[in-house]
Enzyme design. Structure first.
Site, short mmCIF file in Angstrom:
data_model
loop_
_atom_site.label_atom_id
_atom_site.label_comp_id
_atom_site.label_asym_id
_atom_site.label_seq_id
_atom_site.Cartn_x
_atom_site.Cartn_y
_atom_site.Cartn_z
NE ARG A 174 17.55 50.86 45.87
CZ ARG A 174 18.86 51.15 46.27
NH1 ARG A 174 18.88 51.06 47.83
NH2 ARG A 174 19.86 51.44 45.57
N GLY B 13 22.73 45.86 39.34
CA GLY B 13 24.02 46.87 38.92
C GLY B 13 23.92 46.90 37.36
CD GLN B 14 27.87 49.41 33.15
OE1 GLN B 14 28.81 49.44 33.75
NE2 GLN B 14 27.96 49.92 32.04
CG ASP C 48 23.88 45.78 53.33
OD1 ASP C 48 23.62 46.78 53.99
OD2 ASP C 48 25.09 45.43 53.05
CG ASP D 164 21.54 45.10 44.09
OD1 ASP D 164 22.05 45.22 42.83
OD2 ASP D 164 21.72 45.79 45.04
CE1 TYR E 216 36.92 50.97 39.90
CE2 TYR E 216 35.19 50.03 41.46
CZ TYR E 216 35.79 50.28 40.24
OH TYR E 216 35.49 49.23 39.22
CE LYS F 260 36.12 46.72 42.49
NZ LYS F 260 35.08 45.65 43.02
C1 VAH Z 1 34.62 53.09 36.86
N1 VAH Z 1 33.34 51.82 35.14
O1 VAH Z 1 34.31 54.05 36.03
C2 VAH Z 1 34.14 51.56 36.15
C3 VAH Z 1 35.51 50.96 35.87
C4 VAH Z 1 37.55 51.58 34.65
C5 VAH Z 1 36.32 51.77 35.08
O2 VAH Z 1 36.01 50.53 36.71
O3 VAH Z 1 34.50 53.33 37.99
#
Ligand code: VAH
Length: 320
Positions: free
Chosen positions: A38, A13-14, A51, A36, A141, A145
């Site tokens: 893949r 990932g990034q 996974d 990861d 998301y 968190k």
């Molecule tokens: C997103 N890059 O945009 C992430 C980050 C604060 C943003 O958590 O979902």
């Protein structure tokens, strides 16, 4: 002193792509297990397909490689996460529960859990958002968190598991393409600039958001994990900030190098997500507890991003 053996989930990932390289430099390539969904053919070192939903596979890797630290980066980000909300919750939470339980059972020394400024909702103060404020996120998301932060604190208090966490702002780096985040316009814009193309921004020009350059984000992660246990006073997640800017300000910084560069604005569903987030973050707890200090401002970031992307482009053309 015991040699640390480190497993990273979401290593392609990034953040993962860059973090694994820094961890290889720091701990030795043989002590890093990158994982990861893949295979990453370009990766040099131990790369395993995993996974993180697979409890047994995660356990077998932790036992086989005698893992002492886990960096859990696998997750679905804010914008992509809104497409299939319940799947986002399942993926983000189940993978973290696996990491928590595998770490508890196998006595992993330290765990890193990436949180985000997305934990704040529209009721939080926009400027210099405090470390301790009501967390009422507007995305799945963000909800995942907040839950992850509270589970981290629970496992620390109940099982003494040493989990450490940062509330990342938008992370900007040249190493990967945008990955479904609301802040990823600030990555994509540079790719357009070096190709002398106009950029269409999915946020309005005055949408100021907290951001951080990749090198600072990675350094903060490693400095947090290296800090003495007794200096860590925040067991949910530390606010972290590098800088704050709007798409208009980012465009102006690029125009200092590309005077004809132009951004057009066409806000989409991500505008509502961005509007619920802070515009700047108070990260004084990180500065006090483990001496955090960012080193990239918007000018240095833009100069570095453009230099590195042009270098990548040249290397790509030479390898054809
Ligand atoms: C997103 N890059 O945009 C992430 C980050 C604060 C943003 O958590 O979902």
């Amino acid at each position: 002193m015991k040699q640390d053996k480190i497993l990273i989930t979401g290593a392609s990932g990034q953040l993962g792509l860059v973090l694994v390289e820094k961890l290889k430099e720091k701990h030795g390539i043989e002590n890093i297990i990158a994982t990861d969904l893949r295979l990453n053919d370009d990766f040099v070192g131990n790369f395993k397909i995993l996974d993180a939903n697979d409890f047994d596979k995660l356990t077998s890797l932790v036992v086989e490689y005698e893992i002492t630290q886990i960096y859990h980066l696998a997750a679905i980000l804010s914008a992509n996460g809104e497409k299939f909300p319940l799947n986002t919750w399942d993926v983000n939470m189940k993978t973290f529960f696996n990491v928590l339980e595998v770490s508890r059972i196998n006595k992993v020394d330290k765990i890193f859990f990436p949180s985000s400024i997305a934990v704040y909702g529209e009721d939080a103060p926009k400027k210099s958002t405090p470390q301790n404020y009501v967390l009422a996120p507007s995305t799945v998301y963000g909800i995942s968190k907040v839950a992850g932060e509270n589970w981290s604190k629970y496992y620390f208090e109940k099982y003494e598991l040493d989990i450490r966490s940062l509330r990342y702002p938008g992370v900007i780096g040249y190493q990967s393409l945008p990955g479904g985040g609301t802040t990823d316009y600030a990555v994509d814009i540079y790719h357009k600039a070096i190709h002398n193309e106009d950029f269409e921004c999915f946020l309005s020009e005055n949408t100021t958001l907290p951001m951080i350059y990749m090198d600072d984000a990675i350094r903060a992660t490693i400095e947090l994990m290296d800090a003495p246990k007794e200096s860590i006073t925040v067991r949910t997640s530390y606010n972290l900030s590098g800088m704050s800017f709007s798409p208009e300000e980012l465009t102006e910084s690029i125009q200092k190098i590309y005077p004809n560069f132009k951004t057009n604005y066409k806000a989409d569903f991500r505008q509502k997500i961005a509007d619920s987030w802070p515009s700047s973050i108070d990260d004084s707890h990180a500065r006090i507890d483990w001496n955090w200090k960012p080193s990239f401002d918007i000018k240095r970031m833009t100069e570095t991003m453009i230099k590195e992307l042009k270098l990548k482009e040249r290397n790509k053309l030479q390898n054809i």
